[in-house]
Scaffold this motif. Structure first.
Motif, PDB file in Angstrom:
ATOM      1  N   ASP A   2     -17.948 -38.606  17.948  1.00 12.84           N
ATOM      2  CA  ASP A   2     -18.255 -37.525  17.009  1.00 12.84           C
ATOM      3  C   ASP A   2     -19.446 -37.937  16.151  1.00 12.84           C
ATOM      4  OD1 ASP A   2     -18.089 -35.682  14.735  1.00 12.84           O
ATOM      5  OD2 ASP A   2     -16.185 -35.095  15.612  1.00 12.84           O
ATOM      6  N   ASP A   3     -20.507 -37.127  16.167  1.00 10.57           N
ATOM      7  CA  ASP A   3     -21.702 -37.518  15.419  1.00 10.57           C
ATOM      8  C   ASP A   3     -21.810 -36.824  14.062  1.00 10.57           C
ATOM      9  OD1 ASP A   3     -22.231 -34.999  16.317  1.00 10.57           O
ATOM     10  OD2 ASP A   3     -24.153 -35.454  17.255  1.00 10.57           O
ATOM     11  N   ARG A   4     -20.729 -36.183  13.642  1.00  6.57           N
ATOM     12  CA  ARG A   4     -20.750 -35.551  12.317  1.00  6.57           C
ATOM     13  C   ARG A   4     -20.704 -36.617  11.222  1.00  6.57           C
ATOM     14  NH1 ARG A   4     -15.999 -31.185  13.167  1.00  6.57           N
ATOM     15  NH2 ARG A   4     -15.201 -32.907  14.425  1.00  6.57           N
ATOM     16  N   ASN A   5     -21.415 -36.360  10.143  1.00  2.00           N
ATOM     17  CA  ASN A   5     -21.510 -37.319   9.046  1.00  2.00           C
ATOM     18  C   ASN A   5     -20.286 -37.180   8.127  1.00  2.00           C
ATOM     19  OD1 ASN A   5     -22.721 -39.306   7.457  1.00  2.00           O
ATOM     20  ND2 ASN A   5     -23.800 -37.811   6.197  1.00  2.00           N
ATOM     21  N   VAL A   6     -19.453 -38.213   8.116  1.00  2.00           N
ATOM     22  CA  VAL A   6     -18.209 -38.187   7.339  1.00  2.00           C
ATOM     23  C   VAL A   6     -18.435 -38.928   6.022  1.00  2.00           C
ATOM     24  CG1 VAL A   6     -15.767 -38.832   7.317  1.00  2.00           C
ATOM     25  CG2 VAL A   6     -16.844 -38.130   9.475  1.00  2.00           C
ATOM     26  N   VAL A   7     -18.337 -38.183   4.927  1.00  2.00           N
ATOM     27  CA  VAL A   7     -18.632 -38.753   3.609  1.00  2.00           C
ATOM     28  C   VAL A   7     -17.393 -38.685   2.719  1.00  2.00           C
ATOM     29  CG1 VAL A   7     -20.106 -38.594   1.554  1.00  2.00           C
ATOM     30  CG2 VAL A   7     -21.060 -38.072   3.820  1.00  2.00           C
ATOM     31  N   ALA A   8     -16.997 -39.848   2.211  1.00  2.00           N
ATOM     32  CA  ALA A   8     -15.903 -39.894   1.226  1.00  2.00           C
ATOM     33  C   ALA A   8     -16.510 -39.764  -0.158  1.00  2.00           C
ATOM     34  CB  ALA A   8     -15.134 -41.197   1.343  1.00  2.00           C
ATOM     35  N   ALA A  89     -22.061 -33.868  -2.069  1.00  2.00           N
ATOM     36  CA  ALA A  89     -21.913 -33.748  -0.611  1.00  2.00           C
ATOM     37  C   ALA A  89     -23.231 -33.317   0.031  1.00  2.00           C
ATOM     38  CB  ALA A  89     -20.805 -32.748  -0.282  1.00  2.00           C
ATOM     39  N   LYS A  90     -23.888 -32.351  -0.618  1.00  2.00           N
ATOM     40  CA  LYS A  90     -25.139 -31.833  -0.058  1.00  2.00           C
ATOM     41  C   LYS A  90     -26.224 -32.905  -0.060  1.00  2.00           C
ATOM     42  CE  LYS A  90     -28.260 -27.917  -0.238  1.00  2.00           C
ATOM     43  NZ  LYS A  90     -28.700 -26.701  -0.940  1.00  2.00           N
ATOM     44  N   GLN A  91     -26.342 -33.623  -1.164  1.00  2.00           N
ATOM     45  CA  GLN A  91     -27.364 -34.669  -1.274  1.00  2.00           C
ATOM     46  C   GLN A  91     -27.173 -35.758  -0.214  1.00  2.00           C
ATOM     47  OE1 GLN A  91     -27.475 -37.731  -4.569  1.00  2.00           O
ATOM     48  NE2 GLN A  91     -29.242 -36.535  -5.206  1.00  2.00           N
ATOM     49  N   ASN A  92     -25.918 -35.968   0.174  1.00  2.00           N
ATOM     50  CA  ASN A  92     -25.621 -37.025   1.139  1.00  2.00           C
ATOM     51  C   ASN A  92     -25.382 -36.503   2.557  1.00  2.00           C
ATOM     52  OD1 ASN A  92     -25.385 -39.769  -0.382  1.00  2.00           O
ATOM     53  ND2 ASN A  92     -24.520 -38.235  -1.766  1.00  2.00           N
ATOM     54  N   ASN A  93     -25.813 -35.260   2.780  1.00  2.00           N
ATOM     55  CA  ASN A  93     -25.789 -34.665   4.130  1.00  2.00           C
ATOM     56  C   ASN A  93     -24.422 -34.730   4.795  1.00  2.00           C
ATOM     57  OD1 ASN A  93     -28.671 -34.155   4.118  1.00  2.00           O
ATOM     58  ND2 ASN A  93     -28.912 -36.366   4.350  1.00  2.00           N
ATOM     59  N   ALA A  94     -23.383 -34.457   4.018  1.00  2.00           N
ATOM     60  CA  ALA A  94     -22.024 -34.510   4.565  1.00  2.00           C
ATOM     61  C   ALA A  94     -21.780 -33.341   5.517  1.00  2.00           C
ATOM     62  CB  ALA A  94     -21.014 -34.470   3.423  1.00  2.00           C
ATOM     63  N   ASP A  95     -21.183 -33.630   6.656  1.00  2.00           N
ATOM     64  CA  ASP A  95     -20.653 -32.584   7.540  1.00  2.00           C
ATOM     65  C   ASP A  95     -19.161 -32.421   7.278  1.00  2.00           C
ATOM     66  OD1 ASP A  95     -23.088 -32.090   9.025  1.00  2.00           O
ATOM     67  OD2 ASP A  95     -22.771 -34.059   9.939  1.00  2.00           O
ATOM     68  N   ILE A  96     -18.507 -33.570   7.071  1.00  2.00           N
ATOM     69  CA  ILE A  96     -17.076 -33.592   6.766  1.00  2.00           C
ATOM     70  C   ILE A  96     -16.902 -34.355   5.468  1.00  2.00           C
ATOM     71  CG2 ILE A  96     -14.821 -34.468   7.526  1.00  2.00           C
ATOM     72  CD1 ILE A  96     -15.983 -34.134  10.433  1.00  2.00           C
ATOM     73  N   VAL A  97     -16.082 -33.792   4.583  1.00  2.00           N
ATOM     74  CA  VAL A  97     -15.874 -34.389   3.269  1.00  2.00           C
ATOM     75  C   VAL A  97     -14.445 -34.921   3.176  1.00  2.00           C
ATOM     76  CG1 VAL A  97     -15.826 -33.948   0.786  1.00  2.00           C
ATOM     77  CG2 VAL A  97     -17.534 -32.799   2.213  1.00  2.00           C
ATOM     78  N   ILE A  98     -14.320 -36.152   2.684  1.00  2.00           N
ATOM     79  CA  ILE A  98     -13.006 -36.712   2.387  1.00  2.00           C
ATOM     80  C   ILE A  98     -12.912 -36.833   0.876  1.00  2.00           C
ATOM     81  CG2 ILE A  98     -11.431 -38.647   2.728  1.00  2.00           C
ATOM     82  CD1 ILE A  98     -13.047 -39.266   5.263  1.00  2.00           C
ATOM     83  N   VAL A 126      -8.289 -27.533   6.488  1.00  2.00           N
ATOM     84  CA  VAL A 126      -7.992 -28.677   5.615  1.00  2.00           C
ATOM     85  C   VAL A 126      -6.837 -29.464   6.229  1.00  2.00           C
ATOM     86  CG1 VAL A 126      -7.362 -29.437   3.284  1.00  2.00           C
ATOM     87  CG2 VAL A 126      -8.491 -27.234   3.579  1.00  2.00           C
ATOM     88  N   VAL A 127      -6.946 -30.777   6.200  1.00  2.00           N
ATOM     89  CA  VAL A 127      -5.807 -31.646   6.508  1.00  2.00           C
ATOM     90  C   VAL A 127      -5.583 -32.519   5.277  1.00  2.00           C
ATOM     91  CG1 VAL A 127      -4.858 -33.430   8.017  1.00  2.00           C
ATOM     92  CG2 VAL A 127      -6.317 -31.639   8.985  1.00  2.00           C
ATOM     93  N   THR A 128      -4.349 -32.543   4.794  1.00  2.00           N
ATOM     94  CA  THR A 128      -4.087 -33.201   3.518  1.00  2.00           C
ATOM     95  C   THR A 128      -2.697 -33.825   3.475  1.00  2.00           C
ATOM     96  OG1 THR A 128      -3.941 -32.830   1.118  1.00  2.00           O
ATOM     97  CG2 THR A 128      -3.222 -31.030   2.525  1.00  2.00           C
ATOM     98  N   ASN A 129      -2.572 -34.911   2.724  1.00  2.00           N
ATOM     99  CA  ASN A 129      -1.243 -35.425   2.376  1.00  2.00           C
ATOM    100  C   ASN A 129      -1.001 -35.278   0.873  1.00  2.00           C
ATOM    101  OD1 ASN A 129      -2.826 -37.419   1.220  1.00  2.00           O
ATOM    102  ND2 ASN A 129      -1.755 -39.134   2.177  1.00  2.00           N
ATOM    103  N   THR A 145      -5.264 -38.010   0.092  1.00  2.00           N
ATOM    104  CA  THR A 145      -6.460 -37.852   0.914  1.00  2.00           C
ATOM    105  C   THR A 145      -6.539 -36.403   1.389  1.00  2.00           C
ATOM    106  OG1 THR A 145      -6.196 -40.136   1.710  1.00  2.00           O
ATOM    107  CG2 THR A 145      -7.630 -38.692   3.002  1.00  2.00           C
ATOM    108  N   GLU A 146      -7.703 -35.791   1.197  1.00  2.00           N
ATOM    109  CA  GLU A 146      -7.922 -34.421   1.681  1.00  2.00           C
ATOM    110  C   GLU A 146      -9.186 -34.407   2.528  1.00  2.00           C
ATOM    111  OE1 GLU A 146      -6.735 -31.364  -1.739  1.00  2.00           O
ATOM    112  OE2 GLU A 146      -7.910 -33.023  -2.506  1.00  2.00           O
ATOM    113  N   VAL A 147      -9.139 -33.746   3.667  1.00  2.00           N
ATOM    114  CA  VAL A 147     -10.295 -33.682   4.571  1.00  2.00           C
ATOM    115  C   VAL A 147     -10.624 -32.217   4.859  1.00  2.00           C
ATOM    116  CG1 VAL A 147     -11.268 -34.480   6.762  1.00  2.00           C
ATOM    117  CG2 VAL A 147      -9.459 -35.809   5.663  1.00  2.00           C
ATOM    118  N   PHE A 148     -11.895 -31.876   4.698  1.00  2.00           N
ATOM    119  CA  PHE A 148     -12.349 -30.500   4.968  1.00  2.00           C
ATOM    120  C   PHE A 148     -13.841 -30.547   5.294  1.00  2.00           C
ATOM    121  CE2 PHE A 148     -11.807 -31.458   0.475  1.00  2.00           C
ATOM    122  CZ  PHE A 148     -13.094 -31.302  -0.041  1.00  2.00           C
ATOM    123  N   SER A 149     -14.350 -29.444   5.813  1.00  2.00           N
ATOM    124  CA  SER A 149     -15.761 -29.413   6.210  1.00  2.00           C
ATOM    125  C   SER A 149     -16.660 -29.126   5.007  1.00  2.00           C
ATOM    126  CB  SER A 149     -15.993 -28.333   7.270  1.00  2.00           C
ATOM    127  OG  SER A 149     -15.807 -27.050   6.688  1.00  2.00           O
TER     128      SER A 149
END
Length: 247
Positions: A2-8, A89-98, A126-129, A145-149
């Motif tokens: 997966d080449d999407r940029n994952v940013v926490a 998120a925008k400044q860091n070119n996030a595709d997926i945000v944690i 969203v996937v979340t615990n 932890t929450e994950v979304f686009s």
């Protein structure tokens, strides 16, 4: 691959009402923020970690700590946290945000990875615990932890108009998501509170670090649970603390 940029993105500021400067408090000669970043950096899926702090003068202390640790940071609005998060998120070119908060020095990179992998392998908004509905919460507070686009975050930024949507990052996303997945553990450990919001929380986390931390982060969910089950008095330190409500 997966080449999407994952940013926490980790929210951090010094102005906490219940425990001021909590993320700069020291555990074993390192700040809480330092420990959080070290643990999040162990994730196999995260490409970049960013601290989202405010542009208030007092939060220059957070900036100095970020520079000391060597972690990226972004400064934005104190009150409009959604906007701060979006621009980070925008400044860091996030595709997926944690989304992770800075008051979780026991955050587990393995749990993060389980949740991110589930998000990448499936089709959810969203996937979340991290869930307020206690019937769906199985992880201790402090492993949230929450994950979304980025697209979902951008939609929230453009469309949200209620104050509580802007004071927090994800309420609008949840209210307008078709597909939310509540990621649950096989064993319910939700009675444990490992987040840092009060002096009692700090006492517990400090005790756990004294028992488990020997200069490196090699202890995770099951290790911490084992220590708590062997030392029943630890649970009593902060069992009476109530979580602050969103609205």
């Amino acid at each position: 691959m997966d080449d999407r940029n994952v940013v926490a993105i980790i929210q951090a500021r010094v102005g906490s009402t219940r425990l001021p400067k909590k993320v700069l408090k020291n555990i074993d000669d390192k700040s809480v923020l330092n420990h959080v970043v070290a643990r999040v950096n162990q994730s196999k899926y995260i490409d970049k970690v960013v601290i989202a702090t405010t542009d208030l003068e007092q939060d220059y202390e957070i900036v100095k700590e970020c520079e000391k640790i060597g972690v990226n940071y972004f400064r934005g609005s104190e009150s409009d946290v959604l906007s701060r998060y979006y621009h980070a998120a925008k400044q860091n070119n996030a595709d997926i945000v944690i989304r992770i908060t800075s008051d979780c020095p026991l955050i587990d990179p393995n749990v993060i990875d389980d949740i991110v992998k589930f998000y990448l392998d499936n089709d959810y908004d969203v996937v979340t615990n991290a869930v307020s509905d206690l019937t769906k919460r199985t992880y201790p507070r402090g492993l949230d932890t929450e994950v979304f686009s980025f697209d979902k975050l951008e939609q929230a930024y453009n469309e949200a108009n209620e104050d509580y949507h802007k004071e927090h990052v994800t309420p609008y996303i949840y209210e307008n998501a078709d597909k939310v997945y509540y990621y649950m553990n096989d064993i319910d450990y939700s009675k444990y509170r490992w987040t840092l919001d009060t002096e009692e929380d700090f006492e517990l986390i400090n005790r756990l670090y004294n028992l488990l931390y020997k200069g490196k982060h090699d202890f995770y969910l099951n290790d911490i649970v084992k220590v708590m089950e062997e030392n029943k008095e630890l649970y009593k330190i902060n069992e009476h603390i109530e979580q602050k409500k969103i609205r």
